[in-house]
Design a protein around this motif. Structure first.
Motif, short mmCIF file in Angstrom:
data_model
loop_
_atom_site.label_atom_id
_atom_site.label_comp_id
_atom_site.label_asym_id
_atom_site.label_seq_id
_atom_site.Cartn_x
_atom_site.Cartn_y
_atom_site.Cartn_z
N PRO A 69 0.81 -1.22 0.00
CA PRO A 69 0.00 0.00 0.00
C PRO A 69 0.84 1.27 0.00
CG PRO A 69 0.00 -1.02 2.18
CD PRO A 69 0.69 -1.98 1.26
N VAL A 70 0.27 2.32 -0.57
CA VAL A 70 0.88 3.65 -0.54
C VAL A 70 -0.04 4.54 0.29
CG1 VAL A 70 1.71 5.62 -1.88
CG2 VAL A 70 1.90 3.31 -2.82
N LEU A 71 0.37 4.82 1.51
CA LEU A 71 -0.47 5.60 2.42
C LEU A 71 -0.43 7.07 2.03
CD1 LEU A 71 0.65 3.94 5.79
CD2 LEU A 71 -1.21 3.26 4.25
N GLY A 72 -1.59 7.69 2.05
CA GLY A 72 -1.68 9.10 1.69
C GLY A 72 -2.25 9.35 0.31
N THR A 73 -2.48 8.29 -0.46
CA THR A 73 -3.12 8.46 -1.77
C THR A 73 -4.63 8.59 -1.59
OG1 THR A 73 -3.19 6.05 -2.05
CG2 THR A 73 -1.33 7.21 -3.04
N GLN A 74 -5.27 9.08 -2.63
CA GLN A 74 -6.72 9.25 -2.63
C GLN A 74 -7.37 8.17 -3.49
OE1 GLN A 74 -7.23 13.24 -4.09
NE2 GLN A 74 -5.80 14.10 -2.62
N LYS A 75 -8.68 7.99 -3.33
CA LYS A 75 -9.38 6.92 -4.06
C LYS A 75 -9.24 7.06 -5.56
CE LYS A 75 -12.90 5.63 -0.66
NZ LYS A 75 -14.36 5.51 -0.40
N LYS A 76 -9.23 8.29 -6.06
CA LYS A 76 -9.17 8.51 -7.50
C LYS A 76 -7.75 8.38 -8.06
CE LYS A 76 -8.54 13.52 -7.08
NZ LYS A 76 -9.03 14.85 -7.49
N ASP A 77 -6.73 8.29 -7.17
CA ASP A 77 -5.34 8.24 -7.62
C ASP A 77 -5.02 6.93 -8.33
OD1 ASP A 77 -4.74 10.74 -6.67
OD2 ASP A 77 -3.91 10.02 -4.76
N GLU A 78 -4.20 7.03 -9.36
CA GLU A 78 -3.65 5.86 -10.03
C GLU A 78 -2.13 6.02 -10.08
OE1 GLU A 78 -5.47 5.48 -13.85
OE2 GLU A 78 -7.24 4.48 -13.03
N VAL A 79 -1.43 5.03 -9.55
CA VAL A 79 0.04 5.05 -9.57
C VAL A 79 0.49 4.46 -10.90
CG1 VAL A 79 2.13 4.32 -8.40
CG2 VAL A 79 0.06 4.75 -7.07
N VAL A 80 1.09 5.30 -11.74
CA VAL A 80 1.37 4.86 -13.12
C VAL A 80 2.86 4.63 -13.40
CG1 VAL A 80 -0.71 5.85 -14.10
CG2 VAL A 80 1.31 7.28 -13.89
N HIS A 81 3.77 5.25 -12.61
CA HIS A 81 5.20 5.02 -12.78
C HIS A 81 5.87 5.07 -11.42
CE1 HIS A 81 5.18 5.15 -17.12
NE2 HIS A 81 4.66 6.36 -17.14
#
Length: 232
Positions: free
Chosen positions: A169-181
């Motif tokens: 998990p990446v803490l601090g991201t939002q529901k709409k966030d997508e980790v792309v790189h």
């Protein structure tokens, strides 16, 4: 991708192979890496401990060249030296081996065999399509899984040419966030490109990442270069 070593800047060019620039000579040279009449798309340029340079390409497999730009070896499917010609990233490891990733294929370079050998997934029920890869150490390798943009994934390598993928998990991201790189940065930190608009500095602690700083830049980041105490 860009790789800076001493006097030389190596640069992958989209659909046009590799060019390199001698800062002292103020001169560019160009390797088109032509395959079947088409120039290759170089996606990764790295240097190993023996001062050899390697490139991975989206359509040309893997190649090795020296500091003068001389092409030494070519690893691809037709000569049975690589299980895939689709290579998005190369990752040097401390023992001198190289991890090659791209899509649904992972392979590892074995010096004695002088070839990249395919790695088999132990948890085969985990679907994956691997994009960028970054590392904090040989045992902490992380990647983007295009089947799940909400997490980073850890790649664990095993001696029997196998690997396991596990979401982190990446803490601090939002529901709409997508980790792309994901990109290597400093010390215990990585850089994330989030939703193609933001970059974030993340720190690995207690088996998870948390965001330390986040910047909106409104652009998709294809490469990050740590150089001195700066990031480009």
């Amino acid at each position: 991708p860009i790789n800076i070593q001493g006097d030389i800047i190596w640069q992958g060019v989209d659909g046009k192979g590799i060019r390199y620039f001698h800062k002292n000579k103020q001169k560019f040279r160009h390797h088109r890496l032509v395959k079947d009449g088409r120039p290759a798309n170089a996606r990764s340029i790295v240097r190993t401990n023996d001062r050899t340079y390697w490139y991975g390409s989206r359509d040309y497999g893997i190649g090795r060249f020296d500091i003068f730009g001389n092409h030494l070896d070519h690893f691809h499917q037709k000569n049975n030296k690589s299980p895939s010609d689709f290579v998005l990233q190369l990752l040097p490891l401390s023992d001198g081996s190289l991890l090659a990733t791209g899509g649904e294929k992972l392979s590892l370079y074995h010096k004695k065999r002088d070839a990249f050998l395919s790695l088999q997934q132990k948890n085969s029920n985990q679907p994956f399509f691997i994009g960028t890869v970054a590392t904090l150490s040989d045992s902490l390798i992380f990647c983007i899984n295009y089947n799940d943009f909400q997490n980073l994934y850890q790649i664990s390598l095993f001696p029997d040419n196998a690997f396991v993928l596990k979401p982190v998990p990446v803490l601090g991201t939002q529901k709409k966030d997508e980790v792309v790189h994901v990109f290597s940065a400093f010390s215990n930190n990585l850089i994330l490109n989030i939703s193609t608009t933001d970059v974030a500095l993340v720190t690995y602690e207690n088996k998870s990442f948390h965001i330390r700083k986040r910047y909106n830049i409104n652009v998709s980041v294809n490469h990050v270069l740590p150089h001195g105490d700066s990031l480009y």
